[in-house]
Design a protein around this motif. Structure first.
Motif, PDB file in Angstrom:
ATOM      1  N   GLU A 160     -16.511  18.360 -10.383  1.00 42.20           N
ATOM      2  CA  GLU A 160     -15.165  17.978 -10.829  1.00 42.20           C
ATOM      3  C   GLU A 160     -15.224  16.887 -11.885  1.00 42.20           C
ATOM      4  O   GLU A 160     -14.490  16.926 -12.884  1.00 42.20           O
ATOM      5  N   THR A 163     -16.286  18.365 -15.137  1.00 40.49           N
ATOM      6  CA  THR A 163     -15.205  19.167 -15.714  1.00 40.49           C
ATOM      7  C   THR A 163     -14.199  18.318 -16.463  1.00 40.49           C
ATOM      8  O   THR A 163     -13.845  18.615 -17.616  1.00 40.49           O
ATOM      9  N   VAL A 176      -6.976  21.400 -11.948  1.00 43.37           N
ATOM     10  CA  VAL A 176      -7.833  20.334 -11.439  1.00 43.37           C
ATOM     11  C   VAL A 176      -7.022  19.040 -11.380  1.00 43.37           C
ATOM     12  O   VAL A 176      -6.351  18.686 -12.359  1.00 43.37           O
ATOM     13  N   LEU A 181      -8.773  12.386  -9.624  1.00 42.86           N
ATOM     14  CA  LEU A 181     -10.205  12.260  -9.902  1.00 42.86           C
ATOM     15  C   LEU A 181     -10.491  11.021 -10.751  1.00 42.86           C
ATOM     16  O   LEU A 181     -11.489  10.335 -10.542  1.00 42.86           O
TER      17      LEU A 181
END
Length: 296
Positions: A160, A163, A176, A181
């Motif tokens: 993640e 990405t 996402v 994140l």
């Protein structure tokens, strides 16, 4: 001092602070080496510096009330990261502007708080530049456990993080959770900074995040190899830095940073593919066949 004398001092009961300082320096360098790969990959050097400023008021409050420095720094860093994330939602302000406002304010608050502590000058110097003599045994365990938690979360969310680092807009389009994140990454950077402050200091801690990862980036184009090289470079530089500082009676934090910088410069000049000499040799190899052909 030769290495044998240094090892002897490490096992000297009267110098119990030395092995603890070495352990904290190496552990924090390993953690910062891994976390720093994402910082370098995303071009977040400013974020790393800002987080180092953000944890300062928490460290100062914990010091004044004789609390846990890691906990205090973490709380301050996380709160500041949340404020930045929230205020950055206003599209009239860019994220770096919000970061500049809040992280500078955090550092100023830390200075005001620490000024109220007895021995203000000495305490401030310890936080800004580090101190190898003041690391209690309890902090050794806190640094170790915190470092393991940071690494575990980092590896669990590795895909993640990669990405959102390579293409944030595509990541959003794929669903996402970029915001969350980012917040997790800020927290991990905060933890890496906090566990490093005692040895290397608040001002120099950015070098642990950036320099090993930047050096590894010069040595490889593969992220996996980079993430393996960066903590090794950081850990070995911390070991050499503590040894040199102890041998020549130099500031530990500054010596570690200079050691990291020397390794970076060596990679800059000597890397087989990305270094100055490597590129020069590559250009020479490309030109040589043409010269031979004309001569024939």
């Amino acid at each position: 001092m030769n290495p044998i004398d240094f090892v002897t001092d490490l096992f000297n009961p009267d110098l119990a602070f030395l092995p603890k300082a070495l352990a904290v320096a190496v552990m924090s360098s390993l953690v910062c080496g891994v976390v720093g790969c994402y910082v370098v990959l995303r071009g977040m050097a400013f974020i790393g510096d800002a987080v180092a400023h953000a944890v300062f008021p928490g460290l100062a409050v914990a010091f004044v009330v004789s609390g846990n420095l890691v906990l205090g720094g973490t709380v301050a860093g996380v709160l500041t990261a949340i404020l930045v994330a929230l205020f950055s939602q206003n599209r009239r302000l860019k994220e770096d502007s919000v970061i500049g406002v809040f992280f500078a304010a955090s550092f100023a608050l830390g200075i005001v708080v620490i000024s109220q502590a007895p021995g203000y000058a000495g305490s401030l110097q310890q936080f800004l530049f580090g101190s190898i003599a003041g690391i209690p045994t309890s902090d050794l365990y806190v640094v170790g456990i915190t470092g393991l938690v940071v690494l575990a979360v980092m590896f669990a969310l590795h895909k993640e993080f990669v990405t959102i680092s390579l293409d944030r807009e595509s990541a959003r389009a794929l669903g996402v959770p970029v915001f969350w994140l980012d917040l997790v990454l800020y927290v991990l950077i905060t933890l890496a900074v906090v566990i490093s402050v005692q040895t290397i200091g608040n001002i120099l801690v950015l070098a642990l995040l950036i320099t090993p990862a930047a050096t590894a980036r010069l040595l490889t184009d593969r992220l996996g190899v980079m993430m393996a090289l960066a903590p090794v470079i950081g850990g070995l530089s911390a070991l050499v830095g503590v040894y040199v500082s102890w041998s020549w009676d130099l500031p530990t934090g500054g010596t570690i940073v200079l050691t990291l910088t020397a390794v970076f410069l060596a990679a800059w000049f000597g890397s087989p593919h990305q270094g100055l000499l490597g590129r020069a040799l590559e250009r020479r190899r490309r030109v040589s066949p043409g010269i031979v052909e004309v001569s024939a």
